[in-house]
Scaffold this active site. Structure first.
Site, mmCIF file in Angstrom:
data_model
loop_
_atom_site.group_PDB
_atom_site.id
_atom_site.type_symbol
_atom_site.label_atom_id
_atom_site.label_comp_id
_atom_site.label_asym_id
_atom_site.label_seq_id
_atom_site.Cartn_x
_atom_site.Cartn_y
_atom_site.Cartn_z
ATOM 1 N N HIS A 143 32.144 -16.968 3.928
ATOM 2 C CA HIS A 143 32.717 -15.630 4.136
ATOM 3 C C HIS A 143 33.777 -15.852 5.202
ATOM 4 O O HIS A 143 33.450 -16.292 6.320
ATOM 5 C CB HIS A 143 31.603 -14.662 4.591
ATOM 6 N N HIS B 279 36.275 -16.321 8.108
ATOM 7 C CA HIS B 279 36.170 -15.986 9.531
ATOM 8 C C HIS B 279 37.177 -16.821 10.299
ATOM 9 O O HIS B 279 37.469 -17.954 9.914
ATOM 10 C CB HIS B 279 34.752 -16.216 10.065
ATOM 11 N N HIS C 259 33.647 -8.859 1.816
ATOM 12 C CA HIS C 259 33.276 -10.251 1.565
ATOM 13 C C HIS C 259 34.409 -10.961 0.835
ATOM 14 O O HIS C 259 34.629 -10.748 -0.359
ATOM 15 C CB HIS C 259 31.983 -10.349 0.754
ATOM 16 N N HIS D 16 37.727 -18.524 13.956
ATOM 17 C CA HIS D 16 37.094 -18.894 15.225
ATOM 18 C C HIS D 16 38.105 -18.671 16.356
ATOM 19 O O HIS D 16 39.280 -19.043 16.231
ATOM 20 C CB HIS D 16 36.740 -20.381 15.244
ATOM 21 N N ASN E 152 38.261 -22.780 8.946
ATOM 22 C CA ASN E 152 37.839 -23.828 8.018
ATOM 23 C C ASN E 152 37.848 -23.246 6.608
ATOM 24 O O ASN E 152 37.309 -22.160 6.387
ATOM 25 C CB ASN E 152 36.434 -24.323 8.373
ATOM 26 N N GLY F 101 34.713 -28.380 6.234
ATOM 27 C CA GLY F 101 33.753 -27.973 7.266
ATOM 28 C C GLY F 101 33.355 -26.511 7.231
ATOM 29 O O GLY F 101 32.680 -26.037 8.143
ATOM 30 N N CYS G 52 24.667 -13.526 1.970
ATOM 31 C CA CYS G 52 25.695 -14.003 2.900
ATOM 32 C C CYS G 52 25.320 -13.583 4.328
ATOM 33 O O CYS G 52 25.083 -12.399 4.584
ATOM 34 C CB CYS G 52 27.040 -13.407 2.497
HETATM 35 P P1 AMP Z 1 32.370 -22.566 9.667
HETATM 36 O O1 AMP Z 1 31.860 -23.975 9.789
HETATM 37 O O2 AMP Z 1 33.837 -22.437 9.918
HETATM 38 O O3 AMP Z 1 31.922 -21.918 8.380
HETATM 39 O O4 AMP Z 1 31.698 -21.764 10.855
HETATM 40 C C1 AMP Z 1 30.507 -21.042 10.720
HETATM 41 C C2 AMP Z 1 30.083 -20.683 12.098
HETATM 42 O O5 AMP Z 1 29.133 -19.639 12.008
HETATM 43 C C3 AMP Z 1 29.422 -21.829 12.866
HETATM 44 O O6 AMP Z 1 30.170 -22.085 14.064
HETATM 45 C C4 AMP Z 1 28.018 -21.305 13.152
HETATM 46 O O7 AMP Z 1 27.544 -21.689 14.420
HETATM 47 C C5 AMP Z 1 28.212 -19.797 13.043
HETATM 48 N N1 AMP Z 1 27.024 -19.031 12.692
HETATM 49 C C6 AMP Z 1 26.152 -19.274 11.697
HETATM 50 N N2 AMP Z 1 25.193 -18.323 11.671
HETATM 51 C C7 AMP Z 1 25.478 -17.457 12.663
HETATM 52 C C8 AMP Z 1 24.872 -16.260 13.152
HETATM 53 N N3 AMP Z 1 23.745 -15.763 12.607
HETATM 54 N N4 AMP Z 1 25.440 -15.633 14.203
HETATM 55 C C9 AMP Z 1 26.567 -16.133 14.769
HETATM 56 N N5 AMP Z 1 27.191 -17.237 14.356
HETATM 57 C C10 AMP Z 1 26.656 -17.904 13.323
HETATM 58 ZN ZN ZN Z 2 29.791 -12.033 3.118
#
Ligand code: AMP
Ligand code: ZN
Length: 102
Positions: free
Chosen positions: A94, A96, A46, A98, A83, A89, A4
């Site tokens: 994991h 999060h 996680h 935004h 999301n 999307g 992850c």
């Molecule tokens: P989601 O589509 O809601 O799962 O958002 C995942 C987000 O994680 C996207 O906006 C990606 O640009 C971001 N992301 C993926 N890998 C990384 C990383 N290594 N560091 C920071 N952001 C990341």
């Molecule tokens: Zn994780």
């Protein structure tokens, strides 16, 4: 969780600057920002998505963290986005939140 991205970031296996950290969550700048400021708030445990959250106090904690992060980053007008599930999307499985601010 071994494969992850966010767990790897938390474990320093992938370098990333934390803009915020406390006992239960941390925050990083999104690697592919969709707004002038695009921050991700991530629980340290996680949890795959909102669907898997067992104790909703985690969500309260994350929104309290968002208030602190926004104060620190001078953000007052912003959007939050969660999301949940691939068809909605979610790319990183994991949980999060935004924070998006222009
Ligand atoms: P989601 O589509 O809601 O799962 O958002 C995942 C987000 O994680 C996207 O906006 C990606 O640009 C971001 N992301 C993926 N890998 C990384 C990383 N290594 N560091 C920071 N952001 C990341
Ligand atoms: Zn994780």
């Amino acid at each position: 969780m071994t494969n992850c991205i966010f767990c790897k970031i938390l474990n320093k296996e992938i370098p990333s600057k934390f803009v915020y950290e406390d006992e239960f969550c941390f925050a990083i700048n999104d690697i592919n920002p969709k707004a002038k400021k695009h921050i991700l708030v991530i629980p340290k445990n996680h949890v795959e998505s909102l669907n898997e959250v067992e104790d909703t106090m985690l969500l309260k904690h994350m929104f309290d963290a968002i208030k602190k992060i926004n104060k620190q980053e001078n953000i007052s007008h912003f959007k939050t986005l969660i999301n949940t599930g691939k068809n909605a999307g979610q790319e990183v499985m994991h949980l999060h939140i935004h924070i998006l601010a222009d």
